[in-house]
Design an enzyme around this catalytic site. Structure first.
Site, mmCIF file in Angstrom:
data_model
loop_
_atom_site.group_PDB
_atom_site.id
_atom_site.type_symbol
_atom_site.label_atom_id
_atom_site.label_comp_id
_atom_site.label_asym_id
_atom_site.label_seq_id
_atom_site.Cartn_x
_atom_site.Cartn_y
_atom_site.Cartn_z
ATOM 1 N N GLU A 1 1.525 -7.315 -3.693
ATOM 2 C CA GLU A 1 0.691 -6.145 -3.970
ATOM 3 C C GLU A 1 1.334 -4.907 -3.368
ATOM 4 O OE1 GLU A 1 -3.975 -7.314 -4.298
ATOM 5 O OE2 GLU A 1 -3.175 -7.071 -2.285
ATOM 6 N N CYS A 2 1.653 -3.915 -4.188
ATOM 7 C CA CYS A 2 2.152 -2.614 -3.768
ATOM 8 C C CYS A 2 3.395 -2.770 -2.893
ATOM 9 C CB CYS A 2 1.060 -1.807 -3.086
ATOM 10 S SG CYS A 2 1.402 -0.035 -3.052
#
Length: 437
Positions: free
Chosen positions: A318-319
């Site tokens: 994530e990110c």
């Protein structure tokens, strides 16, 4: 557990400091206090956790839905819950502090910048109270904390100007020692730049916990109560390796709880030189890989993650995790560093944020976090941009938000998914991921 929402009249009025001082004041009064944060933020809760010595609950109706938000609140534990708002009270179209307060039916105490006003603080508070009638929310603006207010005539002028229906809950004096340094993505975290304890003690002394408790009340309970959190049993439970260090620190407490309920969580620290431990799957959360790019590039963990991905292990990034799974990361000083090389993209840090919004995605195909056609809600906030190969495969179409290229989100390769979107376990995304282990 009674609760109260501390909401700003605008961004930058000192909500975080007011929240930390309130947490300290309740603790000094012998109360067990549960912190929480309205909105999807990771950084302010890190300061809450340091002061309260317990994780701060995330409350966001877009990420969780109303009943999911209420369940997450109910998982907290304490005599009173202090919820820090996001932005100004009414700001935010997909989710707002007003929406959180209304979903829980909790009172609002305004944090107002009183540095250059007395009677005007009362006028501002009355305006915020009356404006609630023009919104769809049934909102109770019940009190005021005067931020950056001196004592003596300044304080008495504010207190006397407030009408009876607005409780004066104390003040916080101006103090440079209470300022929290900022950088891209917001404030520095509680682990990196904790607020000075002596200054926080002084600020807590001028708050009125008795009045805050009088204002606080029990929330609306969830329709479906939360299940009992439990540690996963040893033996047959799958092992999920979770990156947890200065480069990967953006994880919601509820995410950790969900992972531990269904798997054996094995933390490792890639930026500190740890290698990937034996595992059935890998979760790389968001954080600051751009500040630790050299250590990540030189350490053994990302190469091991690449090997695990090539062998078919489920890998979710994530990110910051997406960045780490890319081929290279170019930092703000222009230096390029090798990353895991699992996903066909090069990432570059930019001077301005590239996306900041609540997000809705529609799955193009079966992927780690959703089935074909399913929708996921999340949040994006990043300063980097990904340049993807022409033959890159995307897992999602963007219904709301920016995604990786404006229309598409979620790079996928093998059984690996990298996305700029942060999701909450109430979305079902982590259950889908765990089903793949």
């Amino acid at each position: 557990m009674k609760g109260v929402v501390l909401a700003g009249t605008a961004s930058g009025v000192g909500k975080t400091v007011a929240t930390l001082a309130t947490l300290r004041a309740f603790e000094s009064a012998g109360r067990t206090v549960q912190p929480a944060k309205a909105g999807p933020d990771f950084i302010d809760p890190s300061h809450h956790a340091r002061v309260a010595d317990r994780p701060s609950r995330t409350l966001d109706p877009w990420l969780q839905g109303t009943d999911g938000l209420r369940r997450n609140y109910a998982r907290g534990d304490g005599d009173v819950c202090v919820i820090e708002g996001m932005m100004g009270l009414y700001d935010g179209d997909a989710a707002s502090t007003a929406g959180v307060a209304a979903a829980l039916d909790l009172p609002v105490v305004l944090v107002a910048d009183a540095s250059a006003g007395m009677e005007s603080v009362a006028a501002t508070a009355l305006g915020f109270r009356d404006y609630a009638d023009r919104t769809p929310h049934d909102l109770d603006v019940a009190g005021v904390i005067a931020q950056r207010a001196h004592g003596g005539r300044h304080e008495s002028g504010i207190r006397e100007a407030l009408p009876e229906e607005l409780t004066y809950c104390g003040r916080i004096a101006p103090d440079e020692a209470l300022e929290i340094p900022e950088r891209h993505l917001g404030l520095e975290s509680g682990e990196e730049a904790p607020v000075d304890d002596a200054a926080l003690d002084d600020a807590a002394e001028t708050l009125r916990t008795d009045r805050l408790l009088d204002v606080a009340r029990e929330p609306t309970p969830p329709t479906t109560p939360p299940g009992e959190a439990s540690e996963a049993a040893d033996g047959d439970s799958p092992r999920v390796a979770v990156a947890a260090d200065a480069a990967f620190r953006f994880v919601y407490p509820a995410t950790r709880e969900r992972l531990r309920e269904r798997a054996t969580v094995v933390p490792f620290a890639p930026a500190a030189g740890d290698d990937l431990p034996p595992c059935d799957g890998v979760y790389l959360p968001g954080g600051y890989p751009e500040l630790h790019a050299e250590a990540l590039g030189e350490g053994p963990a990302l190469a091991s993650v690449a090997d695990a991905a090539a062998e078919g292990a489920p890998v979710l990034g994530e990110c910051g995790g997406l960045i780490a799974l890319a081929e290279t990361l170019t930092t703000a000083d222009g230096d390029a560093h090798e990353m895991a090389g699992v996903l066909p993209a090069t990432v570059e840090r930019r001077d301005r944020y590239q996306a900041l919004d609540h997000v809705e995605l529609r799955a193009r195909r079966e992927t780690l976090t959703a089935g074909t056609g399913e929708r996921l809600r999340g949040h994006e906030f990043h300063y980097s941009a990904a340049d993807v190969d022409a033959d890159a495969r995307f897992a999602f179409d963007v219904a709301r938000g920016t995604g990786i290229d404006g229309d598409r989100e979620g790079l996928t390769e093998h059984r690996t998914l990298g996305t700029y979107c942060h999701v909450h376990p109430e979305s079902g995304a982590f259950d889908a991921f765990l089903d793949e282990l």
